[in-house]
Structures are given as C-alpha cells and as structure tokens.
Design a protein around this motif. Structure first.
Motif, PDB file in Angstrom:
ATOM      1  N   GLY A 873      24.288  13.323  21.369  1.00  0.00           N
ATOM      2  CA  GLY A 873      24.552  12.991  19.990  1.00  0.00           C
ATOM      3  C   GLY A 873      23.498  12.076  19.417  1.00  0.00           C
ATOM      4  N   ILE A 874      23.266  12.265  18.089  1.00  0.00           N
ATOM      5  CA  ILE A 874      22.405  11.379  17.323  1.00  0.00           C
ATOM      6  C   ILE A 874      23.188  11.016  16.088  1.00  0.00           C
ATOM      7  CG2 ILE A 874      20.247  11.109  16.068  1.00  0.00           C
ATOM      8  CD1 ILE A 874      18.996  13.172  17.936  1.00  0.00           C
ATOM      9  N   THR A 887      18.640  13.503   9.822  1.00  0.00           N
ATOM     10  CA  THR A 887      18.516  14.895  10.249  1.00  0.00           C
ATOM     11  C   THR A 887      17.508  14.913  11.371  1.00  0.00           C
ATOM     12  OG1 THR A 887      16.758  15.336   8.673  1.00  0.00           O
ATOM     13  CG2 THR A 887      19.039  15.816   7.955  1.00  0.00           C
ATOM     14  N   ASN A 888      17.595  15.885  12.309  1.00  0.00           N
ATOM     15  CA  ASN A 888      16.660  15.912  13.427  1.00  0.00           C
ATOM     16  C   ASN A 888      16.452  17.327  13.894  1.00  0.00           C
ATOM     17  OD1 ASN A 888      18.360  16.518  16.045  1.00  0.00           O
ATOM     18  ND2 ASN A 888      19.623  15.096  14.809  1.00  0.00           N
ATOM     19  N   THR A 905      17.154   8.935   5.669  1.00  0.00           N
ATOM     20  CA  THR A 905      17.036   8.573   4.256  1.00  0.00           C
ATOM     21  C   THR A 905      18.059   7.487   3.958  1.00  0.00           C
ATOM     22  OG1 THR A 905      18.564  10.307   3.596  1.00  0.00           O
ATOM     23  CG2 THR A 905      16.192  10.814   3.559  1.00  0.00           C
ATOM     24  N   PHE A 906      17.758   6.724   2.889  1.00  0.00           N
ATOM     25  CA  PHE A 906      18.612   5.589   2.513  1.00  0.00           C
ATOM     26  C   PHE A 906      19.189   5.849   1.139  1.00  0.00           C
ATOM     27  CE2 PHE A 906      20.412   1.658   1.884  1.00  0.00           C
ATOM     28  CZ  PHE A 906      19.757   0.770   1.049  1.00  0.00           C
ATOM     29  N   LYS A 907      20.527   5.915   1.028  1.00  0.00           N
ATOM     30  CA  LYS A 907      21.205   6.111  -0.252  1.00  0.00           C
ATOM     31  C   LYS A 907      22.273   5.025  -0.332  1.00  0.00           C
ATOM     32  CE  LYS A 907      23.728   9.544  -2.997  1.00  0.00           C
ATOM     33  NZ  LYS A 907      24.322  10.907  -2.991  1.00  0.00           N
TER      34      LYS A 907
END
Length: 938
Positions: A873-874, A887-888, A905-907
């Motif tokens: 898991g990530i 995402t990877n 990403t930063f939201k």
C-alpha cells in the motif's frame, strides 16, 4: 660462650629481683628511746674554738633531709646495673631509669617511707617533701625538736667572721633506723662557697684591657672554640641544638648580664629556664646573692658559650633551704637534664664523714642510672682542698674535693697556657676571638704569685676506692679514687675568662675587660666541659648512635679512649699543684721544703688528669673511633593517589654518610605490609666515605585501592642500622561514565551511513583511565578523540554512525576496554535498515488557495535491496491527510534496483499550515517508510 650465658642469666636474675616489690627494712617500732650514735656527724668547721653557745630553742631549721642508702642487696644490684648500662653487649645498655623506677628498685618500700614520716611527725616535725625516688625525706622543725629527737645540741658558731649554726655533738638515731638512714643533713647552715678565682693585678695596678696585646690575653668564646678544636663541630652543625644542660646554683642572675655576654660575643639568644625546687621544699628564688651571683653568671655564660644552641636549666635554691645541696637533689630526683655541672664543693675530711660520702655517691649514682652525666670542679687550692678560702700556707693537710672525688663524677681540673716562644695569638676577630690554634698547657698553679691559693685541685681520695675503669699510663696504683679526670684552662691570670656580672658589660665587652670582669678557676673548667659533653650528646643523637641524649657515667669511656686514641686528649706533662704548708700541721713534711702536692707527667696525673681534650677528635671518636652515620633526606616518601596497576613517577631520597667512618651497606630493600606495591633502585655503592651520598629511587604501583604502606630498609654498619624510610601511597581506580548510555538511529537505507551521533566518555574516578581500545559491534561505525590516558575528571567524545547492510532492526554496541572496573564498558546501539529509498525525504508545497490543487510533486521510490520489494500500500496519512492526493506507477512489485514514481498534489481544505505523510507499506524493512508533506492553505 659459657661465660656470656652466665653474665646474661645473672643480670636477668638481678633485674627480676630488683623489679619485685621492695621488702620492708624497718622490722621494729621506731623507738626514740633506743638509739645509736651516728659517727662523724659534727660538721668539720663547727670547732669548739668557734662555739658561741646554744641557739634559741625556737630557732627554726627550715630544711632538714633524712638520707636513705640502698640496702646491701640493693646496692649490689645497682652496681651491676650501672656497669650494664655502660656495656654495649648488655640488654641494659643505655636503658636509663626514671626517678620512679629508681625508687621502685633502690628506694624504701612504701611502708618504710610511711613509718619514717609518721615517726618524724610524732616528734614534732613538719614534712616538707619526699623524693620521687623514695631515698630521702625533707622536714622542718625547731632547734628544740631537733635536739630532743637526735640527742644533740644546736649551737652558734663564728667561723671566718660569719655566723652559723650547727650541731655541736654527734647525733643519734633510733636503732630501728640503723643501716637504713645514713645521714641527716641540714642541721647546720655552712654552705659551700663558689670557687672561682679573680685575676691578680698587673704590675701597673690594672688589668690589661687588650684581648691579644702581646702581653696578657683574655678568653672570648671563639678562643675556647679554637684552642680546644670545637670550631669543626660548629661547622658540621653540632652546636647543642635540641640539647639541655643543667647548672646548679644558689644565687639568681640578672638576665641582662647573660644577654650582654651573648650579644657582645655574637652569640644567639639563650633559652634559659630557672627552676626553683618545688614539691613543698620551701625553696625560694634568692635573687642575686653576693659572691654566688658571679658563680652563676660564669657557669651559665660559659657552658652556653660552648653549647651555643643548647637550652640551659638553672636549678636554684636559697641558702636557708639548702642552697646547691637542695638544687642538686632536685635536678637528679626530677631528671632535669642529661648533663649537670656543679662548680661548688667541699673537702673530703670536712664533708665526707657522718654519711657524706654515701650521700654524695648516692646522688651521683642515681643521676648516672637516669642517664645523667655529672661534672664537678676539682677545687682551686691545689692539693690542699680544705684550705680553700684561707691564705697560704696550708694547715689542714692534703685533701681532695667532694663531690669531685665521687667515682661516678667527672672531676674537672685546671690547666694554664704555656706558650713558650710560640705564636698562638693574633688580632681580634669579628667576635673578639684572637687565638690561632691549640696552645700548649701546664698544670694550673698561680699560688706562687703570692696572692692566695690559686691552683687546680687534685690528689687521692680518702673516702672512695679505686674504680675499675680508672686505669692506664700514669694512674697511681694506690687502690683509691684519684682526681681530676680531665682539665680545662683555669688560670684567671694566664689567661682568664671574660664574663658579665653585676652590670659589668653594660657598656660593652671592652669596658668589661677594662674594669676587670675576668675570672678563672675550675669553676670555669666544669661548665666549659659540660658544654663539650652537651655537644657530644648532640653528635651522637644526630648520627643515630644514641636515640636520645644521655650518657650516664662517661668516666667508664674516658680512660679507655685515652688509651685507644690518645689524640683525643692533650697530655699535659708540665706544672704541678704543690702548695706551701705550715710546718707541724697535718701532712706537712717535717723538714723543708714545707709543701705537698703533685706534679704533672706523661699519661694520667693528679694535676690535670688525662689532660685537656681535642673536642672534635674526642667527640667524633667517642663511640669507638671512626663511626659512620646515616641521614635520609627526605625522611619519608608519600606518593599520594596513584591508579591501581599504574606505576608512579619515581621519588628519590638521598642517603648521606654523616659520620666520620666509612659506611658499609649490606642491603637495601623494600619491607612491610604492601612491599610488593613499591619498587626501588639505587646507585649506592657498598662503601660510602664520610660526607658522601647516594640516591634511592622508589616507584609505587598499587595492587589494590586504599592506603598502601611499606618501607625501605637499609642494613649497614652505622649504629642506627637498620634505617627505615617509610613509604606511603593510596591506590585509586578510574571509573567510566557514558552520556548518553544508548543510541537509537532512525531508519536508514541499506548500504548508506547515517549522520553521526555523539557519546561522551568521562573518567569519573580518582585514578587515571588507561584506554586499551574502543570498538563497535553490528552495523555501526565509530570515530573518537579519546587519548590512551584520560585523567580524573576529563572526558572525550565517540562519534557513532549507522550503516546497515540488510533490512530490519539492527543492534550493536560501543565497547571500551580499559583499566576501570567493569571493563569493557558498553553503550547499546539500535537502528533499522530498509531497502526502500524515498527521494526526497520531504515535500514542501508552499501556499495554495483553499479548494484549489497545486502542481504535482514527485517522489522517487528505489529498491536498494537485493530482492523484490512487495508493496502492499501507498497512502496519505496523518493529521491533514485529506488535503493531499497521491498517484503512483509502482504497482505491487518493485524489482531489485528498479524504481517508480509517486506524484503528490496539495489541495488545502482550510487555511493555515497543513501536514501529512506519504506512507509506503512494504516488506523492505522499516515499514512504513514515510515522506513528510507540508503546505499552507490561503
């Protein structure tokens, strides 16, 4: 060998007998009605032609002494003891008695003493005091009580213009005291007169004032030091320091006279202690007394002029309480000092009868048993001792002086300089000395000058048998004690002693000489020789030949020394002490020349004895010729704290042969409880000449903690062998303290090194820390700045890194090997190795409007291991996980050496700082691996 065993056994028997409780000697009641006459108890000067009738019965006799002699068995033991105390092969050699020990062995039993004091009190007497040695009792009473008790009469006498009292008939004692009491003293007040001699006038009626004028000379202390070879002793440090001598007197001195004498001759201040006999004796300090004051000045000044750094005890008592008799008894009974000088005396026919011989010998034998050397003047009227104080010709017959004639007394005769055509005087030195060398001497006899008796006493005793030690060339085969033993210059005319008395030196020494402050007589010889004997004590103590001052009867060694080393004496072969006598009187020849006396000759003679002394040779050869001596400097070695097992720096003591003979060293070694902790080396040869030195070097290696003690023992031929050099030290240990005591490292990618973490190592013990090695175990590396030796309280730093070579938890330790307890000491180490490398290790997004998405940032995941990493898991985790999206392209498996990318990403969902973690779950070790995420919503 048999004879040796017999002597030892016999002495042991006598000693054991002597230490037993003394048996009572008074076996019956002391009955005053049953008496025996004590013969010879009318004093010789109390003659009928001088009798002035009875004294007032109420006249008080203030100080009477009842003298007790040892019993025959006690006397036999005492004689053996005195011999043994001078026998180097005896166990009793120089083992002196205290006054109490003397009393326990040779005095009265306590019962007998109580019986006598009770009897005296029953007769009406008051007890004044009893001797510590239990051999005399002092008491007082009226003439009426004396007459009734002792069956005599007390009369007044006019003798030589002086009023005296004395018993006019023989005294009687109770039969119970016969053989116990030998004399009763103090029934008369005839005191001995001082015997010093003043100079006669020169032809112009005045005394020559120059010390060395080519005519008459006078003696300064430095002259005596030159003439009798005392100077080399001073140069070697033998000046009387730490020694005590006793002067007996019956007049006080004026302290300023003593001070002016010493100041005038450049001598240091004198330590003078006046002692007035106590214990109820009644003695008082009489103050300066005419005639006697000069004697006291002379004795103190000139004994101290020779023994320049010695302390002087001046024992004085007033005439009403016995004068010098009481002072002498006090000095012996209380063991005031190891050397006593008396410049008073009386002639044997007058002072010997009625128990006088036993009285004086008893005092001197007690003194000898206590280690005291006793010196007395032989007198100043030549062979006519009883005529002293009268004008020639002699009428009383040949006689010698008491107590000089006592065998255990060292009797001092007088000599006179006889320069002939030689040059023996120079100009005055800094301290007014002008003598250049030894000056030849002759027997002192200035009587022919026509100014009165002025000649050295000497002759044959009528009261004492020949002592066994009085042998040698010239000693008469007369079976009696002969005097004197030695001689010192005594002529007041050629050449007299300068002295300060009655303020004579108030204006300086020169004015004192101008005013005739010059003196002579055997009264000077005795204190001068007492000073020399005091220097002898100093020499023997300082060289370890004796442990404390005290030689007892030195006559036992004087005569053998004269035979074994004649250079110790100046044999005086000229002169005489022959005195004119009145025809028809006792001892005077029936035809001219009407005179009697003795002439000096080779060896011993009854004018100057063995001669005068070369003080340096006399003293340095006293104990058998060339004698080595050992001093150690310093006298002990203290190593302080020393680490257990570590060898100290060496310390050195210097061994010096301070004697005058070759020192032969047999061994030098370490002895004692902790001898193995010390080691010595030395450069000492087997033989060391006088005044030469060597060094003994010692190291300390303690084998345990705590105090450690040992000694260097030196065996040699010096009298003080074996000498001991004490060694001390304290064994101490180091101690190791770590800070911190453990290290935990963050996850570390395999085959990479972490940042260093420090460990501080401190030596918290007292000893020096010896570090043998510092090492680490496990997947760790270390570097350090630690020295091989770390002193107490010091520290160093060990830097540790984690370098895993496999995944998972890794443990290890820092291991320090040293000399501290608990070695090796350890610091525990922990870290986790991981295959997964995440780069970068954190992402910072900066500011981002709320609800809007940032550009993606990439994290590269690399498999650094040697096997496939299975990713389970990530995910974004943490407080603000909802603000970040990942995402990877990693899938579920990442091959060895492969990599994949993770985009984040930063939201932001709200304003302010937002944090979370990217967490990777896998089997690569250190699960999960994480990258920190931060950003700010606006």
């Amino acid at each position: 060998m048999k004879s040796v065993r017999f002597v030892v056994c016999s002495l042991a028997l006598f000693v054991s007998m002597a230490w037993a409780a003394q048996p009572d000697r008074i076996s019956t009641v002391i009955d005053s009605s049953q008496t025996v006459v004590l013969k010879g108890t009318v004093y010789g000067k109390a003659q009928p032609q001088s009798d002035q009738g009875r004294v007032d019965p109420s006249t008080k006799l203030k100080y009477i002494t009842l003298q007790v002699a040892p019993s025959p068995s006690q006397q036999a033991v005492l004689n053996k003891l005195l011999t043994a105390q001078q026998d180097k092969t005896s166990d009793s050699y120089h083992k002196w008695l205290t006054p109490e020990q003397f009393g326990a062995r040779f005095g009265l039993s306590r019962n007998d003493l109580a019986r006598i004091t009770t009897w005296l009190q029953s007769q009406g007497f008051s007890i004044v005091q009893s001797a510590r040695s239990r051999n005399w009792v002092a008491f007082s009473g009226t003439a009426a009580v004396v007459e009734a008790t002792f069956h005599t009469h007390i009369h007044r006498f006019n003798v030589d213009g002086e009023q005296h009292f004395a018993n006019s008939t023989e005294i009687s004692l109770p039969k119970a005291l016969a053989g116990v009491v030998t004399s009763v003293r103090g029934l008369h007040d005839f005191l001995w007169k001082p015997s010093y001699v003043r100079p006669h006038s020169s032809t112009d009626g005045s005394v020559n004032p120059d010390y060395s004028s080519g005519g008459q000379n006078v003696l300064a202390p430095d002259d005596i030091a030159t003439i009798y070879d005392i100077d080399p002793l001073y140069a070697a440090g033998y000046d009387g320091t730490g020694q005590t001598l006793v002067i007996i007197g019956q007049s006080d001195v004026v302290t300023s006279d003593i001070t002016q004498f010493r100041t005038g001759f450049g001598l240091s201040a004198l330590t003078l202690t006046r002692v007035v006999p106590g214990g109820g004796s009644g003695c008082v300090n009489p103050g300066p007394v005419g005639g006697d004051e000069g004697e006291s000045d002379l004795d103190i000044e000139w004994s101290g002029a020779v023994a320049r750094k010695a302390a002087i005890i001046f024992d004085i008592c007033d005439g009403a309480h016995g004068g010098v008799f009481t002072s002498l008894q006090d000095a012996v009974t209380n063991n005031r000092g190891p050397v006593i000088s008396l410049s008073y005396g009386g002639c044997e026919p007058v002072d010997g009868p009625g128990g006088g011989y036993a009285f004086f010998q008893g005092i001197v034998q007690q003194a000898n048993s206590e280690g005291i050397t006793f010196m007395a003047s032989a007198g100043d009227s030549g062979a006519a001792a009883c005529d002293q104080g009268h004008a020639p010709p002699a009428t009383q017959g040949p006689a010698v002086n008491l107590p000089a004639s006592v065998p255990e007394t060292t009797a001092l005769g007088g000599s006179e300089f006889n320069e002939g055509s030689g040059t023996y005087w120079g100009s005055n030195g800094g301290n007014l000395g002008s003598a250049l060398s030894y000056i030849p001497e002759e027997g002192w006899n200035d009587t022919p000058l026509g100014f009165g008796f002025a000649s050295t006493g000497g002759g044959a005793s009528i009261g004492y048998a020949k002592p066994s030690w009085q042998t040698g060339t010239g000693v008469p085969n007369d079976k009696v004690r002969d005097v004197p033993d030695v001689a010192i210059t005594a002529s007041a005319d050629h050449d007299g002693y300068i002295f300060c008395s009655g303020g004579s030196c108030a204006n300086g020494i020169v004015n004192a000489v101008n005013s005739g402050s010059i003196v002579g007589g055997t009264s000077a010889s005795s204190p001068v020789f007492a000073g020399i004997v005091t220097l002898l004590n100093h020499y023997l103590v300082k060289n370890g030949i004796i442990t404390e001052p005290g030689l007892g009867n030195i006559n036992t060694n004087l005569y053998p020394l004269a035979q074994s080393d004649p250079t110790a004496f100046h044999d005086i072969t000229q002169g005489n002490n022959i005195q004119p006598c009145k025809s028809g009187t006792t001892g005077c020849p029936t035809q001219a020349p009407f005179q009697y006396g003795y002439s000096a000759g080779a060896g011993y003679d009854q004018v100057t004895g063995l001669g005068s002394v070369d003080a340096y040779v006399f003293i340095t050869n006293w104990s058998g010729g060339q004698t080595p001596g050992v001093t150690l400097a310093p006298t002990n070695l203290d190593f302080g704290n020393q680490t257990v097992g570590i060898t100290s720096a060496p310390q050195v003591s210097t061994l010096t042969n301070t004697g005058n003979g070759t020192l032969t060293i047999t061994s030098i070694g370490v002895t004692g409880t902790n001898s193995s902790d010390f080691a010595e080396t030395n450069n000492c040869p087997s033989s060391i000449s006088p005044n030469n030195s060597c060094q003994i070097s010692v190291t300390f290696t303690p084998s345990a903690t705590g105090a450690r003690n040992a000694a260097i023992s030196i065996a040699d031929n010096a009298p003080s062998s074996p000498q001991s050099l004490p060694l001390t030290g304290v064994g101490v240990s180091p101690a190791v303290t770590f800070s911190p005591t453990s290290l935990t490292f963050p996850d570390q990618v395999v085959f990479t090194s972490s940042s260093a973490q420090p460990v501080t190592l401190t030596n918290s013990g007292l000893g020096t820390l010896q570090i043998s090695s510092i090492a680490v175990s496990g997947a760790f590396d270390e570097t350090n700045n630690c020295p091989s030796s770390l002193g107490s309280g010091n520290y160093c730093t060990i830097q540790v890194k984690f370098h895993p070579k496999k995944k998972g938890v890794q443990n290890g330790s820092v291991n320090v090997t040293d000399n501290a307890p608990g070695s090796p000491q350890q610091v525990s180490l922990t870290g986790t190795g991981t295959y997964v490398q995440l780069v970068p290790t954190n992402l910072q997004f900066g500011t981002q409007p709320v609800g809007t998405k940032s550009q993606p940032k990439t994290i590269t995941l690399t498999n650094k291991g040697d096997a496939v990493v299975n990713i389970t898991g990530i995910a974004i985790t943490g407080v603000d996980a909802g603000d970040f999206v990942e995402t990877n392209n990693c899938g579920h498996h990442v091959a060895s050496g492969a990599r994949c990318s993770i985009k984040v990403t930063f939201k932001p969902l709200a304003k302010g700082k937002r944090t979370a973690d990217l967490s990777v779950y896998d089997n690569g070790g250190g699960n999960p691996q994480q990258v920190g995420l931060t950003g700010t919503g606006t």
